[in-house]
Design a protein around this motif. Structure first.
Motif, PDB file in Angstrom:
ATOM      1  N   LYS A  80     -38.764  11.674 -11.122  1.00  0.00           N
ATOM      2  CA  LYS A  80     -37.826  12.424 -11.967  1.00  0.00           C
ATOM      3  C   LYS A  80     -36.414  12.434 -11.384  1.00  0.00           C
ATOM      4  O   LYS A  80     -35.437  12.584 -12.099  1.00  0.00           O
ATOM      5  CB  LYS A  80     -38.310  13.858 -12.163  1.00  0.00           C
ATOM      6  CG  LYS A  80     -38.246  14.703 -10.894  1.00  0.00           C
ATOM      7  CD  LYS A  80     -38.244  16.195 -11.188  1.00  0.00           C
ATOM      8  CE  LYS A  80     -39.599  16.725 -11.591  1.00  0.00           C
ATOM      9  NZ  LYS A  80     -40.598  16.707 -10.499  1.00  0.00           N
ATOM     10  N   ASP A  99     -44.614  10.321  -7.197  1.00  0.00           N
ATOM     11  CA  ASP A  99     -44.860  11.617  -7.832  1.00  0.00           C
ATOM     12  C   ASP A  99     -44.320  11.509  -9.249  1.00  0.00           C
ATOM     13  O   ASP A  99     -43.124  11.307  -9.450  1.00  0.00           O
ATOM     14  CB  ASP A  99     -44.157  12.705  -7.009  1.00  0.00           C
ATOM     15  CG  ASP A  99     -43.700  13.909  -7.830  1.00  0.00           C
ATOM     16  OD1 ASP A  99     -44.066  14.031  -9.013  1.00  0.00           O
ATOM     17  OD2 ASP A  99     -42.961  14.743  -7.271  1.00  0.00           O
ATOM     18  N   HIS A 208     -43.416  23.307  -2.793  1.00  0.00           N
ATOM     19  CA  HIS A 208     -42.064  22.728  -2.780  1.00  0.00           C
ATOM     20  C   HIS A 208     -41.130  23.849  -2.347  1.00  0.00           C
ATOM     21  O   HIS A 208     -41.079  24.903  -2.980  1.00  0.00           O
ATOM     22  CB  HIS A 208     -41.691  22.208  -4.171  1.00  0.00           C
ATOM     23  CG  HIS A 208     -40.495  21.313  -4.161  1.00  0.00           C
ATOM     24  ND1 HIS A 208     -39.271  21.712  -3.686  1.00  0.00           N
ATOM     25  CD2 HIS A 208     -40.333  20.028  -4.564  1.00  0.00           C
ATOM     26  CE1 HIS A 208     -38.406  20.705  -3.799  1.00  0.00           C
ATOM     27  NE2 HIS A 208     -39.029  19.669  -4.330  1.00  0.00           N
ATOM     28  N   SER A 211     -35.105  22.475  -3.822  1.00  0.00           N
ATOM     29  CA  SER A 211     -34.300  21.291  -3.494  1.00  0.00           C
ATOM     30  C   SER A 211     -33.092  21.654  -2.657  1.00  0.00           C
ATOM     31  O   SER A 211     -32.558  22.759  -2.753  1.00  0.00           O
ATOM     32  CB  SER A 211     -33.860  20.597  -4.779  1.00  0.00           C
ATOM     33  OG  SER A 211     -34.973  19.955  -5.350  1.00  0.00           O
ATOM     34  N   GLY A 248     -37.338  18.533  -1.029  1.00  0.00           N
ATOM     35  CA  GLY A 248     -36.398  19.543  -0.534  1.00  0.00           C
ATOM     36  C   GLY A 248     -35.359  19.005   0.431  1.00  0.00           C
ATOM     37  O   GLY A 248     -34.456  19.733   0.838  1.00  0.00           O
ATOM     38  N   GLU A 285     -43.309  14.761  -1.472  1.00  0.00           N
ATOM     39  CA  GLU A 285     -42.730  14.297  -2.738  1.00  0.00           C
ATOM     40  C   GLU A 285     -41.203  14.257  -2.652  1.00  0.00           C
ATOM     41  O   GLU A 285     -40.513  14.925  -3.424  1.00  0.00           O
ATOM     42  CB  GLU A 285     -43.129  15.249  -3.870  1.00  0.00           C
ATOM     43  CG  GLU A 285     -44.613  15.399  -4.094  1.00  0.00           C
ATOM     44  CD  GLU A 285     -44.952  16.607  -4.978  1.00  0.00           C
ATOM     45  OE1 GLU A 285     -44.014  17.306  -5.447  1.00  0.00           O
ATOM     46  OE2 GLU A 285     -46.136  16.857  -5.173  1.00  0.00           O
ATOM     47  N   GLY A 287     -37.443  13.340  -3.297  1.00  0.00           N
ATOM     48  CA  GLY A 287     -36.678  12.710  -4.373  1.00  0.00           C
ATOM     49  C   GLY A 287     -35.272  12.414  -3.899  1.00  0.00           C
ATOM     50  O   GLY A 287     -34.931  11.285  -3.543  1.00  0.00           O
ATOM     51  N   ARG A 288     -34.461  13.478  -3.822  1.00  0.00           N
ATOM     52  CA  ARG A 288     -33.057  13.322  -3.413  1.00  0.00           C
ATOM     53  C   ARG A 288     -32.911  12.572  -2.086  1.00  0.00           C
ATOM     54  O   ARG A 288     -31.967  11.831  -1.896  1.00  0.00           O
ATOM     55  CB  ARG A 288     -32.407  14.707  -3.297  1.00  0.00           C
ATOM     56  CG  ARG A 288     -32.148  15.348  -4.643  1.00  0.00           C
ATOM     57  CD  ARG A 288     -31.891  16.836  -4.481  1.00  0.00           C
ATOM     58  NE  ARG A 288     -31.556  17.473  -5.742  1.00  0.00           N
ATOM     59  CZ  ARG A 288     -32.445  17.775  -6.687  1.00  0.00           C
ATOM     60  NH1 ARG A 288     -33.728  17.470  -6.514  1.00  0.00           N
ATOM     61  NH2 ARG A 288     -32.066  18.365  -7.803  1.00  0.00           N
TER      62      ARG A 288
HETATM   63  C1  LIG Z   1     -42.703  18.906  -8.197  1.00  0.00           C
HETATM   64  C2  LIG Z   1     -41.493  18.303  -7.587  1.00  0.00           C
HETATM   65  N1  LIG Z   1     -41.655  17.424  -6.584  1.00  0.00           N
HETATM   66  C3  LIG Z   1     -40.600  16.818  -5.996  1.00  0.00           C
HETATM   67  C4  LIG Z   1     -39.308  17.074  -6.418  1.00  0.00           C
HETATM   68  C5  LIG Z   1     -38.175  16.373  -5.705  1.00  0.00           C
HETATM   69  O1  LIG Z   1     -37.479  17.298  -4.969  1.00  0.00           O
HETATM   70  P1  LIG Z   1     -36.289  16.900  -3.994  1.00  0.00           P
HETATM   71  O2  LIG Z   1     -35.346  16.076  -4.779  1.00  0.00           O
HETATM   72  O3  LIG Z   1     -35.723  18.208  -3.565  1.00  0.00           O
HETATM   73  O4  LIG Z   1     -36.882  16.143  -2.849  1.00  0.00           O
HETATM   74  C6  LIG Z   1     -39.084  18.014  -7.428  1.00  0.00           C
HETATM   75  C7  LIG Z   1     -37.712  18.326  -7.869  1.00  0.00           C
HETATM   76  O5  LIG Z   1     -37.458  19.076  -8.780  1.00  0.00           O
HETATM   77  C8  LIG Z   1     -40.206  18.639  -8.030  1.00  0.00           C
HETATM   78  O6  LIG Z   1     -40.056  19.542  -9.018  1.00  0.00           O
END
Ligand SMILES: Cc1ncc(COP(=O)(O)O)c(C=O)c1O
Length: 355
Positions: A80, A99, A208, A211, A248, A285, A287-288
């Motif tokens: 996402k 994820d 989680h 973020s 996060g 998981e 992302g950023r």
């Molecule tokens: C369920 C879940 N996993 C992972 C992420 C990715 O988080 P981050 O970008 O803080 O690593 C998010 C972000 O909203 C999330 O909702």
């Protein structure tokens, strides 16, 4: 010589990031040189289209850093965050997991040839059609945090491998998630009991911390909370084997807390609460972390207004051809880096910028 690979996307595909050519910069050009060349090329065609450039080397470098600093934790990239095909393809080659938060994301990742075993359906409130889609495509691992979700899963995917998401302290994060997602510790026993009654298999715990987390100790507390859930499960006869420590982490060089500090805290907490010989697989998981510093958006200043004489606080206002309803839609949660004028626009008198 350092080699970079850049993926460029033109304005028309900014919304879905769906296309993008990959260019290998093996001629000594930097990403900024590449961006300036693209601008010149567009100018020669009288085009003012905005475009995005991804530095794929930055994605690879972040993965290397992850492997070095968190060797016990397998990353499942949070699609996402940014679903640019070039990024997903690079991550697949690097053997991360994924994820996915929806049927569309699962489809996208499966289309790249990713094994269903390398996907976690990490959304705690899923439409039933998406759960059925996951079942039909052998995506077994998925999260839940409520009785209602257990009911839907027992109807649509009774053989799923379930991960109980718990709410943790997220008060030191820029974007908090635990008020919406995750069961409180007080609910854990009831939910696990309901899963057992429904003959569902719960294999682990996820959380989680929110973020852009700014306090590494948050992970210590969250991992300790997860340990409690494992212990409650064990009393109920449920032997868990998976811990998912979520995301996060910032991906920026100049972030408040360095990844090294987070990894030190996480490794120490894992060794204390989930030692290497405990038989629990650890995943995350992020992302950023992977993409936050990889992307540059090139826009045109299409108008400017001199408000400097309109009283105290007045300033030059620049209008660009992208905005909050386009590529900058995440900027409310994640302030962008300060803009950098392109080389080809040098000569303009600089003004202070706010955004
Ligand atoms: C369920 C879940 N996993 C992972 C992420 C990715 O988080 P981050 O970008 O803080 O690593 C998010 C972000 O909203 C999330 O909702």
């Amino acid at each position: 010589m350092e080699k970079h690979a850049a993926s460029a996307m033109n304005g028309s595909s900014l919304q879905d990031f769906s296309s993008g050519d990959i260019h290998v910069l093996d001629d000594g050009r930097s990403i900024n040189d590449f961006i300036d060349d693209q601008i010149k090329m567009l100018q020669s065609e009288d085009s003012e289209e905005q475009f995005l450039v991804a530095d794929l080397q930055s994605v690879i470098d972040h993965h290397q850093q992850w492997l070095t600093l968190l060797p016990r934790v397998k990353p499942f990239y949070a699609v996402k965050c940014n679903n640019t095909p070039a990024v997903l393809r690079v991550l697949r080659v690097l053997s991360t997991g994924f994820d996915c938060a929806s049927k569309a994301e699962i489809q996208m990742v499966l289309n790249l040839g990713v094994s269903p075993d390398d996907i976690i359906f990490a959304h705690t409130t899923k439409p039933m059609s998406h759960i059925r889609f996951a079942a039909a495509h052998r995506v077994q691992t998925m999260t839940f945090d409520s009785e209602e979700e257990l009911r839907k899963i027992s109807l649509c995917h009774p053989k799923a491998r379930l991960v109980l998401r718990i709410a943790v302290d997220d008060s030191d994060s820029l974007r908090r998630l635990s008020s919406k997602f995750g069961a409180g510790l007080g609910l854990v026993e009831k939910l696990l009991g309901l899963a057992v009654d429904r003959d569902l298999t719960v294999i682990g715990v996820s959380f989680h911390v929110g973020s852009s987390c700014t306090a590494s100790q948050t992970f210590h507390r969250a991992i300790a909370d997860a340990r409690q859930v494992f212990d409650i499960a064990s009393v109920l006869g449920v032997q868990m084997s998976l811990l998912d420590i979520g995301g996060g982490f910032s991906g920026r060089d100049k972030c408040q807390v360095k990844f090294e500090e987070f990894s030190d805290v996480i490794n120490a907490a894992l060794d204390k609460f989930f030692p290497p010989d405990c038989g629990v697989q650890i995943i995350a998981e992020p992302g950023r972390f992977y993409v936050e510093s990889a992307f540059t958006l090139a826009v045109n200043v299409i108008a400017k207004k001199n408000c400097e004489e309109s009283g105290p606080g007045g300033q030059m206002v620049y209008y660009i051809n992208d905005g909050l309803h386009g590529s900058l839609r995440c900027i409310v949660n994640d302030p962008a880096q300060p803009p950098r004028p392109a080389a080809s626009s040098q000569g303009e008198r600089p003004h202070r910028h706010d955004h």
